[in-house]
Enzyme design. Structure first.
Site, PDB file in Angstrom:
ATOM      1  N   GLU A   1     -13.612  -6.429   8.078  1.00 16.63           N
ATOM      2  CA  GLU A   1     -13.134  -7.153   9.338  1.00 16.63           C
ATOM      3  C   GLU A   1     -13.622  -6.184  10.781  1.00 16.63           C
ATOM      4  O   GLU A   1     -13.234  -5.056  11.057  1.00 16.63           O
ATOM      5  CB  GLU A   1     -11.603  -6.734   9.560  1.00 16.63           C
ATOM      6  CG  GLU A   1     -10.637  -7.390  10.537  1.00 16.63           C
ATOM      7  CD  GLU A   1     -10.655  -8.706  10.569  1.00 16.63           C
ATOM      8  OE1 GLU A   1     -10.769  -9.115  11.749  1.00 16.63           O
ATOM      9  OE2 GLU A   1     -10.151  -9.537   9.834  1.00 16.63           O
TER      10      GLU A   1
ATOM     11  N   GLN B   1       0.705  -1.281   0.149  1.00 18.41           N
ATOM     12  CA  GLN B   1       0.139  -0.109   0.038  1.00 18.41           C
ATOM     13  C   GLN B   1       0.929   1.239   0.113  1.00 18.41           C
ATOM     14  O   GLN B   1       1.624   1.433   1.094  1.00 18.41           O
ATOM     15  CB  GLN B   1      -0.779   0.078   1.230  1.00 18.41           C
ATOM     16  CG  GLN B   1      -2.043   1.012   1.053  1.00 18.41           C
ATOM     17  CD  GLN B   1      -3.105   0.933   2.097  1.00 18.41           C
ATOM     18  OE1 GLN B   1      -2.730   0.571   3.400  1.00 18.41           O
ATOM     19  NE2 GLN B   1      -4.436   1.043   1.942  1.00 18.41           N
ATOM     20  N   GLY B   2       0.803   2.008  -1.151  1.00 23.79           N
ATOM     21  CA  GLY B   2       1.651   3.022  -1.213  1.00 23.79           C
ATOM     22  C   GLY B   2       0.918   4.269  -0.788  1.00 23.79           C
ATOM     23  O   GLY B   2       0.257   5.128  -1.581  1.00 23.79           O
TER      24      GLY B   2
HETATM   25  C1  FAD Z   1       6.338  -0.673  10.676  1.00 24.97           C
HETATM   26  C2  FAD Z   1       5.657   0.189   9.734  1.00 24.97           C
HETATM   27  C3  FAD Z   1       5.081  -0.271   8.403  1.00 24.97           C
HETATM   28  C4  FAD Z   1       4.284   0.787   7.722  1.00 24.97           C
HETATM   29  N1  FAD Z   1       3.924   0.264   6.592  1.00 24.97           N
HETATM   30  C5  FAD Z   1       3.456   1.134   5.732  1.00 24.97           C
HETATM   31  C6  FAD Z   1       2.780   0.836   4.394  1.00 24.97           C
HETATM   32  O1  FAD Z   1       2.858  -0.389   4.220  1.00 24.97           O
HETATM   33  N2  FAD Z   1       2.611   1.930   3.636  1.00 24.97           N
HETATM   34  C7  FAD Z   1       2.597   3.271   4.039  1.00 24.97           C
HETATM   35  O2  FAD Z   1       1.875   4.032   2.978  1.00 24.97           O
HETATM   36  N3  FAD Z   1       3.173   3.721   5.081  1.00 24.97           N
HETATM   37  C8  FAD Z   1       3.565   2.607   5.901  1.00 24.97           C
HETATM   38  N4  FAD Z   1       4.045   3.031   7.205  1.00 24.97           N
HETATM   39  C9  FAD Z   1       4.134   4.497   7.631  1.00 24.97           C
HETATM   40  C10 FAD Z   1       3.342   5.178   8.511  1.00 24.97           C
HETATM   41  O3  FAD Z   1       1.819   5.032   8.101  1.00 24.97           O
HETATM   42  C11 FAD Z   1       3.741   6.308   8.970  1.00 24.97           C
HETATM   43  O4  FAD Z   1       4.982   6.262   9.528  1.00 24.97           O
HETATM   44  C12 FAD Z   1       2.858   6.956  10.149  1.00 24.97           C
HETATM   45  O5  FAD Z   1       1.593   7.540   9.406  1.00 24.97           O
HETATM   46  C13 FAD Z   1       3.321   8.367  10.539  1.00 24.97           C
HETATM   47  O6  FAD Z   1       4.059   9.290   9.643  1.00 24.97           O
HETATM   48  P1  FAD Z   1       5.312   9.695   9.512  1.00 24.97           P
HETATM   49  O7  FAD Z   1       6.360   8.630   9.652  1.00 24.97           O
HETATM   50  O8  FAD Z   1       5.556  10.497   8.207  1.00 24.97           O
HETATM   51  O9  FAD Z   1       5.668  10.557  10.884  1.00 24.97           O
HETATM   52  P2  FAD Z   1       5.044  12.088  11.133  1.00 24.97           P
HETATM   53  O10 FAD Z   1       3.697  12.106  10.572  1.00 24.97           O
HETATM   54  O11 FAD Z   1       5.771  13.157  10.251  1.00 24.97           O
HETATM   55  O12 FAD Z   1       4.839  12.387  12.422  1.00 24.97           O
HETATM   56  C14 FAD Z   1       6.052  12.640  13.296  1.00 24.97           C
HETATM   57  C15 FAD Z   1       5.521  12.854  14.740  1.00 24.97           C
HETATM   58  O13 FAD Z   1       4.695  13.944  14.911  1.00 24.97           O
HETATM   59  C16 FAD Z   1       3.497  13.511  15.623  1.00 24.97           C
HETATM   60  N5  FAD Z   1       2.413  14.237  14.881  1.00 24.97           N
HETATM   61  C17 FAD Z   1       2.344  14.240  13.497  1.00 24.97           C
HETATM   62  N6  FAD Z   1       1.215  15.015  13.228  1.00 24.97           N
HETATM   63  C18 FAD Z   1       0.533  15.449  14.507  1.00 24.97           C
HETATM   64  C19 FAD Z   1      -0.525  15.963  14.953  1.00 24.97           C
HETATM   65  N7  FAD Z   1      -1.349  16.489  14.109  1.00 24.97           N
HETATM   66  N8  FAD Z   1      -0.776  15.953  16.359  1.00 24.97           N
HETATM   67  C20 FAD Z   1       0.235  15.527  17.062  1.00 24.97           C
HETATM   68  N9  FAD Z   1       1.233  14.814  16.949  1.00 24.97           N
HETATM   69  C21 FAD Z   1       1.425  14.741  15.528  1.00 24.97           C
HETATM   70  C22 FAD Z   1       3.724  12.195  15.146  1.00 24.97           C
HETATM   71  O14 FAD Z   1       2.536  11.253  16.078  1.00 24.97           O
HETATM   72  C23 FAD Z   1       4.907  11.750  15.257  1.00 24.97           C
HETATM   73  O15 FAD Z   1       5.500  11.640  16.503  1.00 24.97           O
HETATM   74  C24 FAD Z   1       4.706   2.028   8.132  1.00 24.97           C
HETATM   75  C25 FAD Z   1       5.373   2.487   9.195  1.00 24.97           C
HETATM   76  C26 FAD Z   1       5.810   1.568  10.106  1.00 24.97           C
HETATM   77  C27 FAD Z   1       6.484   1.848  11.272  1.00 24.97           C
END
Ligand code: FAD
Length: 380
Positions: A247, A129-130
């Site tokens: 689910e 999923q991208g």
């Molecule tokens: C094991 C794993 C598998 C994954 N698999 C997929 C996948 O298959 N496909 C895919 O598309 N993505 C995937 N992801 C990505 C995942 O969805 C993102 O890491 C997640 O949505 C957080 O985005 P980010 O890492 O860019 O962090 P950010 O969104 O940049 O957040 C950074 C920090 O800021 C905080 N923050 C951000 N916005 C707010 C807010 N409004 N209020 C308070 N705090 C905030 C966050 O909680 C976090 O602590 C995966 C991640 C992991 C760890």
């Protein structure tokens, strides 16, 4: 809350339990704890997924026409409890089956449904999923990967990151920007992309523990046929947010999984004679056991909301936060006591448990949802 089950459900439970005891091998159970799947383990899992699908146990929540059992919420609950207690591995296409397949069922063409769903269920095809990008994670609507219509194709350019199974995937449910001038939620579309198309470059991401479970995916002038569109043009946000997952008792996996892990930890400590009667360790174990019970109640609250028309999503967000915190504390305890011993998996879990409060929505985002939808606090 009364969660006593009607007799026909017990029949369902017995049938599944018997099937699992006949088919689930020790090798598969052990593989469940081996997160860094080498090729041989991956293929063993694939074969297991196919067996489950062929016997009707891969996707009980799916409608019958797509190979499921059209299971009720309570049957799904029993299914989750039994598969977790038997230590059955999660399906390889777990994201695909829970999130992508319902979107295909809801928005896909007959051809897409016919060609894609059964192969996904058997893990004949692997799906990714991208969604996330370097500048678009929690704020998914900021995504910038661009798709421009050119004749019978979309031409895609951009980058995705943290794409689970990206390096193994045959198909990607890809979210792209198709109208850069529209408000950000309204210019996104969803495409089903064949990962073998020219111009797709996949770079596996190797994490601290040496595993490569996810990847960066780059798109360089990739020509995706226009009929790969899933849902309306510029309606991708709607596909991502309004797809109805079948689910409905998924929250049960949260407490059932933690309970199973705790039992494994206690067994491993006993085998190593490490816990002994050290009061600090026993107290930490006791606290975790209690918090898992609390998690169970939270999950039941979410499932009860599903059954009775309440806000299941709000309570599930709270349960997900609690689940992540319990997992991290259990991993810390296991590592403190066992180090890298104890079936060898705890050191790995110590590292991978960091992702429990990030993947699938961070704890901060889930706390925001809880504040608004459970506590009724204002958005600002
Ligand atoms: C094991 C794993 C598998 C994954 N698999 C997929 C996948 O298959 N496909 C895919 O598309 N993505 C995937 N992801 C990505 C995942 O969805 C993102 O890491 C997640 O949505 C957080 O985005 P980010 O890492 O860019 O962090 P950010 O969104 O940049 O957040 C950074 C920090 O800021 C905080 N923050 C951000 N916005 C707010 C807010 N409004 N209020 C308070 N705090 C905030 C966050 O909680 C976090 O602590 C995966 C991640 C992991 C760890």
């Amino acid at each position: 809350m009364d969660f006593s089950y009607p007799p026909e459900l017990e029949q369902f439970r017995i049938e599944l339990r018997e099937w699992l005891s006949e088919n689930l091998t020790d090798e598969l159970v052990a593989a469940r704890r081996n997160l860094g799947r080498d090729d041989a383990t991956f293929e063993m899992m694939r074969a297991w997924n196919a067996t489950m699908a062929d016997e009707g146990w891969a996707a009980v929540s799916w409608p019958r026409e797509y190979g499921g059992r059209g299971a009720t919420v309570l049957e799904q609950l029993v299914y989750t409890e039994e598969t977790t207690r038997a230590r059955a591995p999660m399906p390889l296409n777990v994201i695909g089956m829970n999130n992508i397949a319902p979107a295909i069922m809801q928005y896909g063409t007959e051809d897409q449904k016919k060609t894609l769903l059964r192969r996904m269920m058997r893990a004949d095809d692997i799906w990714c999923q991208g969604m996330s990008e370097p500048e678009a994670g929690s704020d998914l609507a900021s995504l910038r990967t661009r798709a421009v219509r050119d004749g019978d194709d979309f031409v895609v350019n951009g980058q995705k990151i943290w794409t689970s199974l990206g390096h193994r995937a045959n198909w990607c449910q890809l979210y792209v920007r198709t109208d850069p001038d529209a408000p950000k939620h309204k210019g996104i579309s969803c495409l089903i992309v064949d990962m073998s198309l020219p111009g797709i470059e996949v770079r596996p991401l190797v994490t601290l523990n040496g595993d490569a479970d996810f990847a960066e995916v780059f798109f360089h002038d990739v020509r995706v046929p226009a009929d790969a569109l899933l849902g309306p043009l510029n309606g991708g946000w709607q596909v991502a947010t309004t797809t109805l997952s079948h689910e409905r008792a998924g929250a049960a996996r949260l407490y059932a999984e933690m309970q199973a892990r705790l039992e494994e930890l206690v067994d491993d400590m006993a085998a190593q004679a490490e816990a002994g009667d050290d009061p600090v360790t026993l107290r930490r174990l006791g606290e975790i056991a209690l918090r898992i019970k609390y998690l169970e109640v939270l999950c039941q609250r979410s499932i009860s909301a599903t059954l009775h028309g309440g806000d299941a999503f709000g309570s599930a967000s709270l349960a997900k936060t609690v689940w992540g915190e319990i997992g991290q504390d259990m991993a810390a305890l296991a590592f403190d006591v066992l180090g890298s011993r104890g079936a060898g998996a705890w050191a790995n879990y110590r590292l991978t448990s960091r992702s429990l409060t990030i993947a699938g929505g961070t704890s901060q985002i889930n706390k925001n949802i809880t504040a608004q939808r459970v506590l009724g606090l204002p958005r600002k």
